[in-house]
Design an enzyme around this catalytic site. Structure first.
Site, PDB file in Angstrom:
ATOM      1  N   GLU A  69       0.813  -1.222   0.000  1.00 50.99           N
ATOM      2  CA  GLU A  69       0.000   0.000   0.000  1.00 50.99           C
ATOM      3  C   GLU A  69       0.843   1.267   0.000  1.00 50.99           C
ATOM      4  O   GLU A  69       0.550   2.217  -0.720  1.00 50.99           O
ATOM      5  CB  GLU A  69      -0.926   0.054   1.227  1.00 50.99           C
ATOM      6  CG  GLU A  69      -2.223  -0.688   1.079  1.00 50.99           C
ATOM      7  CD  GLU A  69      -2.054  -2.163   1.352  1.00 50.99           C
ATOM      8  OE1 GLU A  69      -1.004  -2.526   1.901  1.00 50.99           O
ATOM      9  OE2 GLU A  69      -2.960  -2.938   1.010  1.00 50.99           O
ATOM     10  N   HIS A  78     -12.301  -4.297   7.757  1.00 49.69           N
ATOM     11  CA  HIS A  78     -12.703  -4.110   6.366  1.00 49.69           C
ATOM     12  C   HIS A  78     -13.983  -3.295   6.245  1.00 49.69           C
ATOM     13  O   HIS A  78     -14.732  -3.456   5.292  1.00 49.69           O
ATOM     14  CB  HIS A  78     -12.929  -5.464   5.673  1.00 49.69           C
ATOM     15  CG  HIS A  78     -11.688  -6.282   5.487  1.00 49.69           C
ATOM     16  ND1 HIS A  78     -11.073  -6.921   6.520  1.00 49.69           N
ATOM     17  CD2 HIS A  78     -10.950  -6.545   4.383  1.00 49.69           C
ATOM     18  CE1 HIS A  78     -10.008  -7.572   6.069  1.00 49.69           C
ATOM     19  NE2 HIS A  78      -9.912  -7.349   4.768  1.00 49.69           N
TER      20      HIS A  78
END
Lengths: 328, 320, 441
Positions: free
Chosen positions: A60, A129
């Protein structure tokens, strides 16, 4: 006009912009053959090839930084962070670099990148999430933050975001992906910093973001049966924010309910309440500014608990009713 | 690789300019004329000049917080650079960046960075962009031993190889992160080995030997231009001053510092030029004088430059 | 001594004035004779001049406030002067008819203003401590009793008023003192609607907060009409008589007059104008309908002044054509046209609306067939004119014809006008309407 899903609208915006401008490319995890975690980029690898659809391993920080660097050198990258929860890993490059380079270098450079990320709860994906951090990024001068709630808004705003010379955080609520709406086939822009009145009314203003727009509209229909006429304002851009539309609405109704999914403490609602309280609208308030937002809890796994952790239609109806009848 | 006379003169001038600039910056800082802090690269001149001497004007560099030498080696205007250090409106960054965030974008210098390792992921992206542009340009991405331990570095190595970017990553190992000794966890050879493992063409070299640096980087640059992908060059060097102005040098000994001062890269290169008959002693001295004169002129320029107006505070955050 | 500025009396029967707008503010310099205040009485706006030169101070009446005449509403201070501690008492008002019967000894001694205020707030006068001359309960005594009456003060332990920002804003704009307002919001919070409904000295209950719809303040003309008509309806026994007239000849006559008018370049003669003349001529022979009921006697007016009801957006106003029986039709037409125009422009003056002895209201142009009007005191009669429409009527020898027929209704005060008197008037009027030439007989 034909109807497509929010997801298709996002894909269409990117596809059409990539066709129009060779500087636009995508970078993200599993966006190639897999088509993206939510299938947003499905088919794009075939169309544009691996030179413009850059699939990465789990990196990321680096992939976000790569987008920054590419933007610095004149490309127009769209980076995808699979879940907003993982922007935590990317934020060094987003907050310290992307947001600041232009200012830091005295205007010598621009970072015309978009960081797209799915956010929000309701899929049972639980704590890691399901989050919504938009306010973290609203807090950073140099970033722009966009949260569309309809397919029409999604396409137009993404096109504008890609064309914007600043770093834009583009937040897509997961539960909106399957929603349908009328979307023009051609390319069009919706300017950033312009709110949309999704429903006109005169008794009460609801300012809502992302999926809360849909829920507020449902609540408004219910309330209409009771003779309560709700105006629903969708800011669409959180930074820059269209304060004028919001203030005008509140001057009209005298009452405002802010609804968002993200946790209430430190959420965008607090920022918005401050903006309203400091504005001309203050003198027209008949009641306190009320915020309805996520509970002070990470998103739990159990379905009922998950549902209870964020505002639902019935919550909006109740709060709006209380506000409209001046019980608060 | 033999140098031409003009090149020798250029490089020696640059090295002296770097030295003179750092010394003046230090003086101005101690006299209270420059505020904040600064990270001096005295002792690392060969790494900067040697590496950047391999580039064309249209190539790029991206640096780190100890990047004054890099900035000068990439051809910055000394006046504008000093003005930026003084925080003046007509500095490179309109006084908004200062020493740690200086950039000369038009000159191909994509900036220093206040976050250790902050520039490395960006370097990957710049490389992606250069590749898409397909104009055979390369990027030198500088960082230190301190950054070699960050997640940013390791993630970026992976992506750099994956996308085969035309980037030469240059690690200036000056033996200390801030106070953490590099040798406690690594060596220049080990860092180069990391690069090798990730798939970059990697080497380590005496960072205080301009010719050696130039050769190593030159090879890497050629490889990148040919489409051969990224390389890692680790320059073994040393900083004479502390990490920043507040560094008390408690983590190293005076003996150590003196040991490295004896390996002064400028003295060594000057000797090389004299030995190779590229320059005369007189010419070398003139070059030194020239350098100090340039810096003095820059100081005067900076001190007489205007302050930014407070009303312009919020300008330049967003592109229109 | 500070110069007092009082709510002036400009009309004979005026009891209160409503403050519309201060043209100068607290602390500003004013000059004697300078217009510094606008008030409204009944339906007319009046400019009020400063009684002195100096600093305007101690304003105690604000826009929307209805103040009894004679009440001190401000002071003009000269250099070095200060506001007096206790404002002076207003002069006593004439006792209204509904007052307690004279001779009742357990009556509390109070000024008429105090009495009125206490009544409208349901305050027991005998419970108050009088501070006025001769042990009279004064307006201030009533006011302080009202102030200390517990209004819901949620959390406001320091005596602060809880009101929404919107309410505060409205209160500021309307010059309403929040401390006098009762709040209907949660915990007694004052909301904007409470300010809108606030009436300082009225006994009307606050209506429930309505949702939606435009809210129009009950001030000025509207208020006057409301009060007037309520009084009239409640105190005058109305009798109503309806008759219809064949307007064929009336229309012809009007046509003839208008042909003449055109020739001469004069203004048109309206239906109303001709009607006014005919009614006036009829009243000349029926003086009891042109009278007023006084305390002990009936005054048969010398003049016949016809009031003409004119509909305005904000209500109704009745300008007067004086001595209509003595004026020619052309003159009446001229005057009525002028009055109606000025009424619509809001440019009528006091004399224009004073002195009517009988009123006509014509709703014919709106298509109303017949209606009953309420008498405007101190008159004893009012004529309601309906629309003229073609109707089938029987004519001689069992034949039928279509004629323009108009219905008109007289409302009369039965205390003064008996049925027969009214009937005779109606018959006479009908005859004259059906044959205008009869009006000169």
């Amino acid at each position: 006009m034909r109807e497509i899903t929010y997801l298709e609208a996002v894909r269409e915006a990117m596809t059409q912009e990539m066709e129009r401008d060779s500087r636009v490319f995508l970078i993200g995890e599993d966006i190639g053959e897999y088509g993206g975690a939510f299938q947003v980029t499905y088919g794009m690898l075939e169309k544009f090839g691996p030179e413009r659809i850059l699939d990465t391993p789990i990196t990321e920080l680096a992939l976000t930084g790569a987008a920054v660097g590419a933007g610095l050198i004149g490309m127009r990258p769209i980076a995808e962070i699979m879940f907003m929860d993982f922007t935590t890993l990317a934020s060094e490059q987003l907050v310290n670099q992307a947001a600041k380079l232009r200012f830091m270098f005295g205007g010598q450079s621009t970072v015309p990148m978009v960081l797209r990320t799915p956010a929000g709860s309701g899929t049972g994906a639980a704590e890691h999430h399901s989050q919504s951090f938009e306010n973290w990024f609203v807090h950073v001068p140099g970033l722009k933050v966009v949260m569309p709630s309809t397919p029409y808004d999604a396409k137009g705003l993404l096109v504008s975001s890609i064309r914007d010379d600043n770093p834009v955080v583009f937040i897509e609520h997961k539960l909106l992906y399957k929603t349908k709406g009328e979307v023009p086939e051609e390319l069009y822009e919706i300017p950033l910093g312009k709110a949309d009145i999704k429903r006109e009314g005169k008794d009460l203003t609801i300012v809502a973001t992302a999926i809360m727009v849909q829920k507020s509209l449902e609540a408004a229909e219910e309330l209409a049966q009771e003779g309560i006429d709700v105006e629903v304002v969708d800011p669409r851009s959180l930074r820059p924010l269209d304060t004028e539309t919001i203030i005008t609405s509140i001057k009209k109704t005298g009452k405002v309910l802010i609804v968002h999914e993200a946790v209430k403490t430190g959420g965008f609602g607090g920022e918005l309440a401050g903006v309203i309280a400091e504005s001309e609208a203050f003198g027209y308030l008949e009641a306190p500014i009320i915020r309805l937002a996520g509970r002070e809890v990470p998103i739990p796994y159990n379905r009922n608990l998950e549902r209870a952790a964020v505002p639902q239609v019935e919550d909006i109806v109740e709060k709006a009713r209380q506000l409209a009848t001046l019980k608060v | 690789m033999g140098l031409k006379k003009e090149q020798a003169a250029d490089y020696l001038l640059q090295m002296y300019q770097i030295r003179a600039f750092e010394e003046q910056a230090e003086k101005s800082y101690m006299a209270g004329k420059i505020h904040g802090t600064m990270h001096l690269s005295i002792g690392q001149e060969a790494s900067a000049v040697g590496a950047i001497s391999t580039l064309n004007e249209s190539d790029y560099i991206i640096g780190h917080h100890r990047g004054h030498g890099l900035t000068i080696a990439k051809g910055a205007d000394l006046d504008l650079m000093m003005a930026e250090f003084y925080g003046k409106e007509n500095g490179y960054c309109r006084g908004r960046g200062g020493s740690m965030h200086i950039a000369d974008v038009k000159g191909g210098n994509l900036g220093a960075n206040g976050v250790v390792g902050g520039g490395i992921p960006m370097a990957v992206g710049i490389g992606i962009g250069l590749k898409m542009e397909a104009e055979n340009k390369v990027l030198l991405a500088f960082f230190g031993d301190g950054a070699a331990s960050t997640g940013a570095f390791h993630e970026s190595m992976i992506l750099a190889v994956l996308f085969q970017v035309p980037v030469v990553f240059i690690c200036e190992n000056n033996q200390y992160a801030m106070s953490f000794a590099a040798e406690d966890w690594t060596t220049s050879q080990k860092i180069a080995a990391h690069g090798e493992l990730y798939g970059l063409a990697s080497t380590s070299t005496d960072g205080n030997d301009l010719i050696k640096v130039r050769d190593a980087v030159g090879e890497a640059v050629d490889l990148a231009r040919k489409g051969g992908g990224p390389s890692l060059v680790v320059n073994d060097t040393y900083r004479w001053r502390g990490h920043s102005k507040s560094d008390r040098n408690r983590y190293r000994t005076n003996e150590e510092i003196q040991e490295w001062k004896d390996k002064d890269p400028i003295r060594r290169f000057q000797k090389y030029c004299l030995d190779e008959k590229l320059l005369t002693k007189k010419e070398a001295e003139e070059i030194k004088e020239q350098a100090y004169a340039d810096i003095e002129a820059a100081r005067v320029f900076a001190e007489s430059s205007p302050e930014p107006k407070v009303e312009t505070l919020e300008e330049g955050v967003y592109a229109p | 001594m500070a110069t007092e500025m009082i709510m002036p009396k400009v009309d004979m029967d005026q009891e209160t004035g409503t403050v519309v707008e201060w043209l100068k503010t607290e602390g500003q310099q004013v000059k004697e004779g300078e217009t510094i205040l606008v008030i409204e009485t009944d339906k007319i706006a009046i400019d009020v001049e400063s009684p002195g030169t100096g600093t305007l101070a101690g304003i105690s009446a604000h826009p929307g406030d209805v103040i009894p005449i004679g009440t001190v509403i401000a002071y003009i201070l000269e250099e070095g002067e200060e506001l007096p501690e206790a404002p002076a008492e207003p002069p006593p008002l004439p006792e209204p008819v509904e007052e307690q019967a004279p001779g009742v000894k357990d009556e509390v001694s109070a000024t008429p203003v105090a009495r009125k205020m206490a009544a409208s707030h349901d305050l027991d006068l005998s419970a108050l401590t009088p501070t006025g001359k001769g042990g009279k309960v004064t307006k201030e005594d009533v006011q302080s009793a009202l102030d200390s009456r517990k209004k819901p003060q949620p959390d406001g332990k320091d005596g602060k008023v809880v009101a929404s920002p919107a309410a505060r804003r409205k209160a500021r704009l309307k010059g309403v003192d929040l401390r006098q307002v009762r709040g209907t919001g949660p915990g007694g919070r004052i909301q904007a609607i409470d300010i809108e409904n606030f009436q300082p000295s009225s006994g009307l209950p606050a209506p429930s907060p309505a949702r939606g719809g435009e809210k129009v303040p009950m001030v000025g003309m509207r208020r006057t009409i409301a009060e007037r008509l309520t009084e009239s309806y409640q105190s005058i026994p109305h009798i109503q008589f309806t008759a219809s007239a064949d307007m064929t000849n009336f229309n012809q006559a009007r046509q003839d007059y208008n042909d003449l008018a055109e020739l001469r370049g004069d203004g048109k003669v309206s239906v109303t104008a001709l009607m006014i003349k005919i009614v006036a001529m009829t009243l000349a022979e029926h003086p009891w309908l042109n009278s007023s009921l006084l305390e002990e006697e009936i005054l048969l007016h010398e003049e016949i002044n016809i009031g003409l009801a004119v509909a305005l957006e904000e209500g109704l106003i009745v300008p007067v054509i004086n001595q209509a029986n003595q004026k020619g039709i052309r003159k009446i037409a001229e005057e009525s046209t002028d009055l109606i125009t000025r009424a619509r422009e809001g440019a009528l003056t006091n004399p224009d609306v004073k002195g009517a002895t009988f009123t006509i209201s014509n709703l014919g142009p709106f298509g109303v067939e017949q209606f009953n009007a309420i008498i405007n005191p101190p008159e004893v009669g009012i004529l309601a004119i309906g629309a003229t429409r073609p109707e089938v009527v029987p004519v001689e020898k069992d034949a039928i014809a279509i004629r323009p027929i108009m219905r008109f209704t007289l409302s009369a005060d039965h205390r003064v006008v008996d049925g027969a008197v009214a009937a005779r008037f109606i018959a006479d009027l009908k005859a004259k309407l059906e044959n205008p030439i009869f009006m000169n007989y």
